[in-house]
Design a protein around this motif. Sequence first.
Motif, PDB file in Angstrom:
ATOM      1  N   LEU A  78       0.832  -1.203   0.000  1.00  0.00           N
ATOM      2  CA  LEU A  78       0.000   0.000   0.000  1.00  0.00           C
ATOM      3  C   LEU A  78       0.870   1.257   0.000  1.00  0.00           C
ATOM      4  O   LEU A  78       0.537   2.257  -0.643  1.00  0.00           O
ATOM      5  N   GLY A  79       1.985   1.206   0.719  1.00  0.00           N
ATOM      6  CA  GLY A  79       2.905   2.336   0.738  1.00  0.00           C
ATOM      7  C   GLY A  79       3.503   2.602  -0.630  1.00  0.00           C
ATOM      8  O   GLY A  79       3.653   3.764  -1.050  1.00  0.00           O
ATOM      9  N   VAL A  80       3.849   1.541  -1.366  1.00  0.00           N
ATOM     10  CA  VAL A  80       4.374   1.696  -2.726  1.00  0.00           C
ATOM     11  C   VAL A  80       3.337   2.369  -3.619  1.00  0.00           C
ATOM     12  O   VAL A  80       3.641   3.307  -4.368  1.00  0.00           O
ATOM     13  N   LEU A  81       2.080   1.911  -3.533  1.00  0.00           N
ATOM     14  CA  LEU A  81       1.024   2.489  -4.367  1.00  0.00           C
ATOM     15  C   LEU A  81       0.773   3.950  -4.002  1.00  0.00           C
ATOM     16  O   LEU A  81       0.573   4.795  -4.876  1.00  0.00           O
ATOM     17  N   ALA A  82       0.803   4.259  -2.701  1.00  0.00           N
ATOM     18  CA  ALA A  82       0.621   5.645  -2.267  1.00  0.00           C
ATOM     19  C   ALA A  82       1.762   6.526  -2.761  1.00  0.00           C
ATOM     20  O   ALA A  82       1.539   7.672  -3.166  1.00  0.00           O
ATOM     21  N   ASP A  83       2.975   5.998  -2.755  1.00  0.00           N
ATOM     22  CA  ASP A  83       4.124   6.762  -3.251  1.00  0.00           C
ATOM     23  C   ASP A  83       3.991   7.055  -4.747  1.00  0.00           C
ATOM     24  O   ASP A  83       4.308   8.164  -5.207  1.00  0.00           O
ATOM     25  N   LEU A  84       3.538   6.071  -5.505  1.00  0.00           N
ATOM     26  CA  LEU A  84       3.374   6.270  -6.948  1.00  0.00           C
ATOM     27  C   LEU A  84       2.305   7.321  -7.230  1.00  0.00           C
ATOM     28  O   LEU A  84       2.428   8.119  -8.172  1.00  0.00           O
ATOM     29  N   ASN A  85       1.280   7.342  -6.405  1.00  0.00           N
ATOM     30  CA  ASN A  85       0.243   8.363  -6.543  1.00  0.00           C
ATOM     31  C   ASN A  85       0.787   9.739  -6.191  1.00  0.00           C
ATOM     32  O   ASN A  85       0.606  10.709  -6.942  1.00  0.00           O
ATOM     33  N   ARG A  86       1.475   9.816  -5.082  1.00  0.00           N
ATOM     34  CA  ARG A  86       1.921  11.113  -4.577  1.00  0.00           C
ATOM     35  C   ARG A  86       3.105  11.661  -5.384  1.00  0.00           C
ATOM     36  O   ARG A  86       3.122  12.840  -5.738  1.00  0.00           O
ATOM     37  N   GLU A  87       4.059  10.819  -5.692  1.00  0.00           N
ATOM     38  CA  GLU A  87       5.304  11.301  -6.292  1.00  0.00           C
ATOM     39  C   GLU A  87       5.260  11.344  -7.819  1.00  0.00           C
ATOM     40  O   GLU A  87       5.887  12.215  -8.437  1.00  0.00           O
ATOM     41  N   LEU A  88       4.525  10.428  -8.439  1.00  0.00           N
ATOM     42  CA  LEU A  88       4.447  10.399  -9.899  1.00  0.00           C
ATOM     43  C   LEU A  88       3.112  10.917 -10.418  1.00  0.00           C
ATOM     44  O   LEU A  88       2.933  11.059 -11.634  1.00  0.00           O
ATOM     45  N   GLY A  89       2.166  11.179  -9.516  1.00  0.00           N
ATOM     46  CA  GLY A  89       0.867  11.676  -9.937  1.00  0.00           C
ATOM     47  C   GLY A  89       0.002  10.636 -10.618  1.00  0.00           C
ATOM     48  O   GLY A  89      -0.923  10.976 -11.360  1.00  0.00           O
ATOM     49  N   LYS A  90       0.278   9.354 -10.360  1.00  0.00           N
ATOM     50  CA  LYS A  90      -0.515   8.302 -10.962  1.00  0.00           C
ATOM     51  C   LYS A  90      -1.886   8.214 -10.297  1.00  0.00           C
ATOM     52  O   LYS A  90      -1.997   8.308  -9.078  1.00  0.00           O
ATOM     53  N   THR A  91      -2.914   8.036 -11.119  1.00  0.00           N
ATOM     54  CA  THR A  91      -4.242   7.765 -10.590  1.00  0.00           C
ATOM     55  C   THR A  91      -4.282   6.304 -10.164  1.00  0.00           C
ATOM     56  O   THR A  91      -3.999   5.407 -10.960  1.00  0.00           O
ATOM     57  N   VAL A  92      -4.608   6.065  -8.900  1.00  0.00           N
ATOM     58  CA  VAL A  92      -4.618   4.710  -8.350  1.00  0.00           C
ATOM     59  C   VAL A  92      -6.023   4.387  -7.864  1.00  0.00           C
ATOM     60  O   VAL A  92      -6.603   5.141  -7.077  1.00  0.00           O
ATOM     61  N   VAL A  93      -6.562   3.274  -8.341  1.00  0.00           N
ATOM     62  CA  VAL A  93      -7.855   2.779  -7.873  1.00  0.00           C
ATOM     63  C   VAL A  93      -7.635   1.393  -7.287  1.00  0.00           C
ATOM     64  O   VAL A  93      -7.121   0.495  -7.969  1.00  0.00           O
ATOM     65  N   ILE A  94      -7.989   1.234  -6.025  1.00  0.00           N
ATOM     66  CA  ILE A  94      -7.900  -0.059  -5.350  1.00  0.00           C
ATOM     67  C   ILE A  94      -9.300  -0.552  -5.073  1.00  0.00           C
ATOM     68  O   ILE A  94     -10.127   0.189  -4.523  1.00  0.00           O
ATOM     69  N   ILE A  95      -9.591  -1.807  -5.448  1.00  0.00           N
ATOM     70  CA  ILE A  95     -10.832  -2.410  -4.981  1.00  0.00           C
ATOM     71  C   ILE A  95     -10.481  -3.464  -3.944  1.00  0.00           C
ATOM     72  O   ILE A  95      -9.486  -4.179  -4.066  1.00  0.00           O
ATOM     73  N   THR A  96     -11.295  -3.536  -2.906  1.00  0.00           N
ATOM     74  CA  THR A  96     -11.001  -4.413  -1.794  1.00  0.00           C
ATOM     75  C   THR A  96     -12.260  -4.699  -0.989  1.00  0.00           C
ATOM     76  O   THR A  96     -13.209  -3.910  -1.013  1.00  0.00           O
ATOM     77  N   HIS A  97     -12.253  -5.818  -0.299  1.00  0.00           N
ATOM     78  CA  HIS A  97     -13.314  -6.094   0.667  1.00  0.00           C
ATOM     79  C   HIS A  97     -12.963  -5.517   2.032  1.00  0.00           C
ATOM     80  O   HIS A  97     -13.787  -5.489   2.936  1.00  0.00           O
TER      81      HIS A  97
END
Length: 249
Positions: free
Chosen positions: A194-213
Amino acid sequence: MPASEMNSVPASAAEQEVLLSLQSISKTYTTGDVKVPVLHHVDLEIYAREFLVIVGPSGSGKSTLLNIVGGIDTPTEGEVYFQEQNVSRFNEQQLTRYRRENIGFVFQFYNLVPTLTARENVIVAADISANPMSPDEALELVGLSDRAEHFPAQLSGGEQQRVAIARALVKQPELLLCDEPTGALDLTTGRKILGVLADLNRELGKTVVIITHNSAIGQMARRVVRIGSGTIAEARPNPHPISAEQVTW
């Protein structure tokens, strides 16, 4: 910046550029004479550079929704617009191009080729992309430069998932779609992913969509969407997102 403010720093309302729009999306699967409705008139906008979590129980339609967003599946009714292009009217060739150029997929199970090294697994995705980044850069972004020559069997579950993220990232997609990315991982390893995905969103401006239960993951997002029985039950902002390290389940 405090940890609680580190994820998905919000844009002002004027800066909320719509990247993808779902308009009255319905999906019904048909097997013989049996019709199984899965989604019912779903309306949803995904904003550029946002970190969005879609939460729902098993069978709620969230994976079908993600597959329609990613061009893996098509709606029975309704329209999908990506940067004002009507994806729901694309033919197979156009859908293939859409997936290759705009979408990065991360799944619960890593789907790595076991006979290829981490670098080679990433190269496979780079080779079919229009404008890939360097595979070594992608691995560096997920913290795996030192494991590039290892095969999947030589990597932990968390490392394999990071290779899968690098494989998605190397295409330089506009949108990262993550289907239960921590579902096969323990809490500590899941937090790292989750930290890696948050970093990619914050630092690279990537739109991240997570689906989860797992509703706890929604605490990281600036916006949380809840889906149930094939409809959007709730879509709300989260003004106080927490860091990945604070997530617990």
